[in-house]
Design an enzyme around this catalytic site. Sequence first.
Site, PDB file in Angstrom:
ATOM      1  N   LYS A   1       0.799  -0.931   0.004  1.00  0.00           N
ATOM      2  CA  LYS A   1      -0.375   0.152   0.049  1.00  0.00           C
ATOM      3  C   LYS A   1       0.756   1.093   0.362  1.00  0.00           C
ATOM      4  O   LYS A   1       1.008   2.393  -0.730  1.00  0.00           O
ATOM      5  CB  LYS A   1      -0.638  -0.214   0.595  1.00  0.00           C
ATOM      6  CG  LYS A   1      -2.176  -1.379   1.182  1.00  0.00           C
ATOM      7  CD  LYS A   1      -2.407  -0.534   2.618  1.00  0.00           C
ATOM      8  CE  LYS A   1      -2.807  -0.529   3.989  1.00  0.00           C
ATOM      9  NZ  LYS A   1      -1.586  -1.587   4.789  1.00  0.00           N
TER      10      LYS A   1
ATOM     11  N   ARG B   1      -9.448   1.414   9.565  1.00  0.00           N
ATOM     12  CA  ARG B   1      -8.775   0.264   9.496  1.00  0.00           C
ATOM     13  C   ARG B   1      -9.942  -0.534  10.891  1.00  0.00           C
ATOM     14  O   ARG B   1      -9.943  -1.587  11.435  1.00  0.00           O
ATOM     15  CB  ARG B   1      -7.612   0.035  11.372  1.00  0.00           C
ATOM     16  CG  ARG B   1      -6.216  -0.267  10.039  1.00  0.00           C
ATOM     17  CD  ARG B   1      -5.199  -0.146  11.207  1.00  0.00           C
ATOM     18  NE  ARG B   1      -3.922  -0.805  10.400  1.00  0.00           N
ATOM     19  CZ  ARG B   1      -3.158   0.110  10.021  1.00  0.00           C
ATOM     20  NH1 ARG B   1      -2.830   1.114   9.774  1.00  0.00           N
ATOM     21  NH2 ARG B   1      -1.924  -0.834  10.150  1.00  0.00           N
TER      22      ARG B   1
ATOM     23  N   ARG C   1      11.772  -5.015   5.393  1.00  0.00           N
ATOM     24  CA  ARG C   1      11.439  -3.964   5.199  1.00  0.00           C
ATOM     25  C   ARG C   1      12.831  -2.768   5.823  1.00  0.00           C
ATOM     26  O   ARG C   1      12.504  -3.096   6.686  1.00  0.00           O
ATOM     27  CB  ARG C   1      10.556  -3.453   5.221  1.00  0.00           C
ATOM     28  CG  ARG C   1       9.917  -2.742   4.600  1.00  0.00           C
ATOM     29  CD  ARG C   1       8.355  -2.033   4.956  1.00  0.00           C
ATOM     30  NE  ARG C   1       7.697  -2.062   6.373  1.00  0.00           N
ATOM     31  CZ  ARG C   1       6.065  -1.939   6.319  1.00  0.00           C
ATOM     32  NH1 ARG C   1       5.386  -2.248   5.137  1.00  0.00           N
ATOM     33  NH2 ARG C   1       5.709  -2.530   7.656  1.00  0.00           N
TER      34      ARG C   1
ATOM     35  N   ARG D   1      11.746  -0.165  11.326  1.00  0.00           N
ATOM     36  CA  ARG D   1      10.021  -0.326  12.184  1.00  0.00           C
ATOM     37  C   ARG D   1      10.337  -0.866  12.476  1.00  0.00           C
ATOM     38  O   ARG D   1      10.931  -2.243  12.646  1.00  0.00           O
ATOM     39  CB  ARG D   1       9.278  -0.366  11.770  1.00  0.00           C
ATOM     40  CG  ARG D   1       8.507   0.720  10.745  1.00  0.00           C
ATOM     41  CD  ARG D   1       7.858   0.829   9.625  1.00  0.00           C
ATOM     42  NE  ARG D   1       6.212   0.331  10.379  1.00  0.00           N
ATOM     43  CZ  ARG D   1       4.619   0.296  10.125  1.00  0.00           C
ATOM     44  NH1 ARG D   1       4.629   1.204   9.074  1.00  0.00           N
ATOM     45  NH2 ARG D   1       4.469  -0.345  10.934  1.00  0.00           N
TER      46      ARG D   1
ATOM     47  N   ARG E   1      -0.034  -7.998  14.129  1.00  0.00           N
ATOM     48  CA  ARG E   1      -0.579  -7.532  13.873  1.00  0.00           C
ATOM     49  C   ARG E   1      -1.714  -7.544  12.248  1.00  0.00           C
ATOM     50  O   ARG E   1      -2.668  -7.132  12.002  1.00  0.00           O
ATOM     51  CB  ARG E   1       0.585  -6.026  12.424  1.00  0.00           C
ATOM     52  CG  ARG E   1       1.238  -5.343  14.074  1.00  0.00           C
ATOM     53  CD  ARG E   1       2.134  -4.988  13.074  1.00  0.00           C
ATOM     54  NE  ARG E   1       2.144  -4.465  11.854  1.00  0.00           N
ATOM     55  CZ  ARG E   1       3.896  -4.099  10.779  1.00  0.00           C
ATOM     56  NH1 ARG E   1       4.628  -4.471  11.450  1.00  0.00           N
ATOM     57  NH2 ARG E   1       3.445  -2.827  10.058  1.00  0.00           N
TER      58      ARG E   1
HETATM   59  P1  AMP Z   1       1.083   1.647   9.514  1.00  0.00           P
HETATM   60  O1  AMP Z   1       2.471   1.927   9.253  1.00  0.00           O
HETATM   61  O2  AMP Z   1       0.579   1.804   8.661  1.00  0.00           O
HETATM   62  O3  AMP Z   1       1.463  -0.255   8.981  1.00  0.00           O
HETATM   63  O4  AMP Z   1       0.689   1.421  11.066  1.00  0.00           O
HETATM   64  C1  AMP Z   1       1.373   0.859  12.187  1.00  0.00           C
HETATM   65  C2  AMP Z   1       0.469   0.941  12.992  1.00  0.00           C
HETATM   66  O5  AMP Z   1       0.501   2.580  14.163  1.00  0.00           O
HETATM   67  C3  AMP Z   1      -0.129  -0.026  13.257  1.00  0.00           C
HETATM   68  O6  AMP Z   1      -0.077  -0.750  13.654  1.00  0.00           O
HETATM   69  C4  AMP Z   1      -1.177   0.552  14.013  1.00  0.00           C
HETATM   70  O7  AMP Z   1      -0.562   0.062  15.467  1.00  0.00           O
HETATM   71  C5  AMP Z   1      -0.724   2.507  14.244  1.00  0.00           C
HETATM   72  N1  AMP Z   1      -2.300   2.726  13.676  1.00  0.00           N
HETATM   73  C6  AMP Z   1      -1.727   2.898  12.059  1.00  0.00           C
HETATM   74  N2  AMP Z   1      -3.245   3.117  11.614  1.00  0.00           N
HETATM   75  C7  AMP Z   1      -3.585   3.171  12.617  1.00  0.00           C
HETATM   76  C8  AMP Z   1      -5.753   3.042  12.575  1.00  0.00           C
HETATM   77  N3  AMP Z   1      -5.820   4.149  11.524  1.00  0.00           N
HETATM   78  N4  AMP Z   1      -6.385   3.037  13.450  1.00  0.00           N
HETATM   79  C9  AMP Z   1      -5.806   2.350  14.490  1.00  0.00           C
HETATM   80  N5  AMP Z   1      -4.120   1.784  14.915  1.00  0.00           N
HETATM   81  C10 AMP Z   1      -3.590   2.296  13.540  1.00  0.00           C
END
Ligand code: AMP
Length: 219
Positions: free
Chosen positions: A13, A88, A123, A156, A167
């Site tokens: 994404k 999400r 990554r 990360r 996750r």
């Molecule tokens: P990402 O970079 O999109 O993989 O997000 C990293 C982490 O941020 C996720 O595993 C969640 O812990 C948190 N996170 C990101 N977006 C959301 C969301 N819309 N709702 C809740 N937690 C989020």
Amino acid sequence: MKIILLGAPGTGKGTQAKYISVKYHIPHISTGDMLRKEIDKKTNLGKIIKSSISKGKLISDDILFLLIKSRIKKKDCKNGFLLDGFPRTLCQAIYLKNKNIKINIVLNFIVPKNILIQRIVGRMIHISSGRIYHTQFNPPKKKGIDDVTGEPLIRRKDDNVISLKYRLLEYRKKTVPLIKFYIKEKKLKNLNYYEIDGCKNSKEINNLLDKLFFENKKN
Ligand code: AMP
């Protein structure tokens, strides 16, 4: 155009969001990036967020609503935006709908679990630009260094097998109901919903997205 990208971690994404944002001049809003910036500020809120993210847990809807509300109010979102990582949960999708934020396109990226694990553990990220590399599939020219700026790349903290398992569980539990919601919205002709094979190479997906956006502009 208002676009939502759905897909488990590692489905590509983020990479496609960068492509769409540059080519179609719409801001890329990544809630993960926004939350990581909050962590960097070392505020109390940042500490709470850090603890949840490192365990792979989702952050509460209320925090996300505050972040999203102030971000999409900004001037650059006037002609549209690309949401990457939001919504999400079903509650987050209903929040957008109740705020009368009319989404045009939902893209759901799909990749089998074994490939997701390979992608995530290799990554590497350039923090300030969000550029994404992979030790095996998309290595930087110089090991551990961003091709454009020469700055170091990072991994990360949640890109490890244990956090990833959590996750993916969270994704299945909370995000899959959201997919059903958007399929229903498509049937009601409120938006267009597409499933994208995230195993295709990046260029192929770019071309496919161009075709989809062209079709959507015509209609
Ligand atoms: P990402 O970079 O999109 O993989 O997000 C990293 C982490 O941020 C996720 O595993 C969640 O812990 C948190 N996170 C990101 N977006 C959301 C969301 N819309 N709702 C809740 N937690 C989020």
